[in-house]
Scaffold this active site. Structure first.
Site, PDB file in Angstrom:
ATOM      1  N   THR A  34      69.963 -42.011   5.922  1.00  0.00           N
ATOM      2  CA  THR A  34      70.899 -41.566   6.963  1.00  0.00           C
ATOM      3  C   THR A  34      70.276 -40.411   7.733  1.00  0.00           C
ATOM      4  O   THR A  34      69.062 -40.181   7.630  1.00  0.00           O
ATOM      5  CB  THR A  34      72.260 -41.194   6.330  1.00  0.00           C
ATOM      6  OG1 THR A  34      73.208 -40.917   7.373  1.00  0.00           O
ATOM      7  CG2 THR A  34      72.184 -39.981   5.416  1.00  0.00           C
ATOM      8  N   ASN A  35      71.044 -39.702   8.529  1.00  0.00           N
ATOM      9  CA  ASN A  35      70.513 -38.550   9.268  1.00  0.00           C
ATOM     10  C   ASN A  35      71.546 -37.431   9.293  1.00  0.00           C
ATOM     11  O   ASN A  35      72.643 -37.570   8.764  1.00  0.00           O
ATOM     12  CB  ASN A  35      70.072 -38.978  10.663  1.00  0.00           C
ATOM     13  CG  ASN A  35      71.232 -39.515  11.479  1.00  0.00           C
ATOM     14  OD1 ASN A  35      72.208 -38.833  11.717  1.00  0.00           O
ATOM     15  ND2 ASN A  35      71.125 -40.776  11.888  1.00  0.00           N
ATOM     16  N   ARG A  36      71.199 -36.335   9.933  1.00  0.00           N
ATOM     17  CA  ARG A  36      72.025 -35.127   9.851  1.00  0.00           C
ATOM     18  C   ARG A  36      73.175 -35.076  10.851  1.00  0.00           C
ATOM     19  O   ARG A  36      73.830 -34.051  10.974  1.00  0.00           O
ATOM     20  CB  ARG A  36      71.151 -33.892  10.116  1.00  0.00           C
ATOM     21  CG  ARG A  36      70.171 -33.572   9.041  1.00  0.00           C
ATOM     22  CD  ARG A  36      69.415 -32.317   9.455  1.00  0.00           C
ATOM     23  NE  ARG A  36      68.263 -32.075   8.618  1.00  0.00           N
ATOM     24  CZ  ARG A  36      68.318 -31.517   7.418  1.00  0.00           C
ATOM     25  NH1 ARG A  36      69.470 -31.147   6.916  1.00  0.00           N
ATOM     26  NH2 ARG A  36      67.212 -31.342   6.721  1.00  0.00           N
ATOM     27  N   ALA A  39      74.440 -41.313  16.272  1.00  0.00           N
ATOM     28  CA  ALA A  39      73.009 -41.290  15.960  1.00  0.00           C
ATOM     29  C   ALA A  39      72.729 -42.419  14.968  1.00  0.00           C
ATOM     30  O   ALA A  39      72.636 -42.183  13.761  1.00  0.00           O
ATOM     31  CB  ALA A  39      72.636 -39.933  15.360  1.00  0.00           C
TER      32      ALA A  39
END
Ligand code: CTP
Length: 397
Positions: A207-209, A274
């Site tokens: 995943t991402n932030r 995102a």
């Protein structure tokens, strides 16, 4: 939105009065000039002094206050909005009858501009036909209503409406009422927000932030401008904004499907999400055991959702992308704007302080397809959302 607005907050006597203190405070903090008008019963629950301290303004409690003759008529004329919270069964009945037997009902009878009422009462009182008739009569006179909602009442649990809406909800409805007539009113706006999560195995993900904050503030602001808002959200830790339809998704493929379903109706698509650009090629059904040595996970690209929408966008719709870059942001964003056939792209540099993931502020530039770039100085994500929506509204036919 609230700066310079004049709001009358009418408070009638129910236990929900304690929430009106928060409402008065929020409106004042947001920059509104708030004049509180209390019924006698309301002043039994909360002393005028409390509201005076919260709003920094004198509170009106009677028609007979020295030096304030006709103050109720002046307030009825001058206010941008009158909010009645709580609106008790008794207050609704008196207002519906056209009574003017105290300062609040007199003000309401003299009022010709917008009124928003937040009913609050025992659930059986609200279910009574008499109350229903009063609400209908006031709605026919142009009053708007928020709530009541199902939830615990002072007298115990309840599964029927009666509980006053929360201050945040009243504020959002009030903003929407004041903004009626804005170019987004009645339009369908689809906003995507947050990260996506691609499984490696049943317990691990890539995943991402992304926190989702920018997308959530955009959805909130669009709803307040009168739009029908669908918020397609990856996994985030945020409450759904008032009024929006939330579709929760997990992977980039889920997000792509949800966008494809919503797009044919959308007048505006804002891709603030995102999405993961890669996913593990073959996620395992069982948890990977720990082994000595390095672990390589083969990845494959996900679909570029914005690019995939090019062929199926509604004519005249406004498509907004985001670009989070690290260095040479404007140039890279312009390439994305062209490659993804966008109307607008909102660009920020992840390395700038106060911008990017998981902060409440943002510093962005808005580029349009005509080649213009507008730099928006550091501001809260809600303020940035409103600036983006101003740019969207300017493009709507
Ligand atoms: N986006 C998308 N589909 C993806 C990835 C991103 O539609 N699979 C959207 C984002 O929501 C954003 C815009 O494309 O509005 C730009 O996202 P970004 O990650 O900056 O662009 P990429 O095209 O993925 O480019 P790169 O990662 O190479 O910078």
């Amino acid at each position: 939105m609230w700066a310079g607005r004049h709001v009358v907050l009418g408070v009638s006597g129910g236990i929900a009065c304690y929430k009106s203190c928060i409402l008065a405070r929020r409106l004042t903090e947001a920059g509104a000039r708030v004049d509180v008008v209390l019924t006698r019963a309301a002043a039994e629950f909360v002393r005028p002094l409390t509201f005076e301290a919260l709003t920094g303004r004198p509170v009106l409690t009677s028609l007979w206050e020295p030096d304030r003759a006709l103050a109720h008529v002046r307030l009825a004329d001058a206010a941008d909005l009158v909010i009645v919270a709580p609106a008790t069964a008794q207050l609704l009945a008196r207002a519906a009858q056209g009574l003017a037997d105290d300062v609040l009902t007199a003000l309401l009878l003299a009022r010709t501009g917008p009124v928003l009422a937040a009913p609050a009462m025992n659930d059986s009182m609200y279910a009574q036909e008499a109350t229903g008739r009063n609400v209908a009569a006031l709605a026919a006179r142009g009053w708007a209503f928020v709530g009541p909602e199902v939830g615990p009442l002072a007298e115990g649990p309840s599964d029927r409406p009666g509980r006053m809406s929360e201050p945040e909800s009243i504020l959002a409805h009030a903003a929407r009422l004041l903004r009626r007539g804005s170019p987004l009113a009645g339009r369908t706006v689809v906003v995507t927000a947050g990260p996506t999560r691609e499984p490696i195995d049943p317990v691990r993900v890539v995943t991402n932030r992304s926190s989702g904050k920018m997308g959530y503030r955009l959805a909130e602001a669009a709803w307040e401008r009168g739009a029908d808002v669908v918020l397609v959200s990856g996994p985030v830790n945020l409450a759904a904004p008032v009024g929006v339809r939330l579709r929760s998704v997990e992977t980039t493929e889920d997000l792509e499907k949800a966008v494809a379903e919503e797009l044919p109706q959308a007048d505006v698509l804002i891709m603030a999400a995102a999405p993961a650009d890669y996913r593990p090629s073959s996620p395992s059904d069982a948890k990977h055991p720990r082994t000595d040595g390095a672990l390589a996970i083969p990845m494959e690209p996900t679909a570029d959702i914005l690019r995939a929408t090019i062929a199926v966008r509604k004519r005249g719709s406004v498509i907004v992308g985001f670009a989070l870059e690290t260095g040479d942001a404007i140039h890279k964003a312009r390439t994305k704007l062209e490659g993804k056939a966008l109307d607008l792209i909102v660009v920020n540099d992840a390395l700038e302080p106060g911008a990017g993931f998981d902060v409440d502020t943002n510093r962005v530039a808005i580029l349009d397809r005509e080649g213009n770039a507008r730099v928006v100085p550091l501001a809260s994500k809600r303020e940035v959302a409103d600036t983006i929506l101003d740019a969207v509204e300017a493009r709507l036919g």
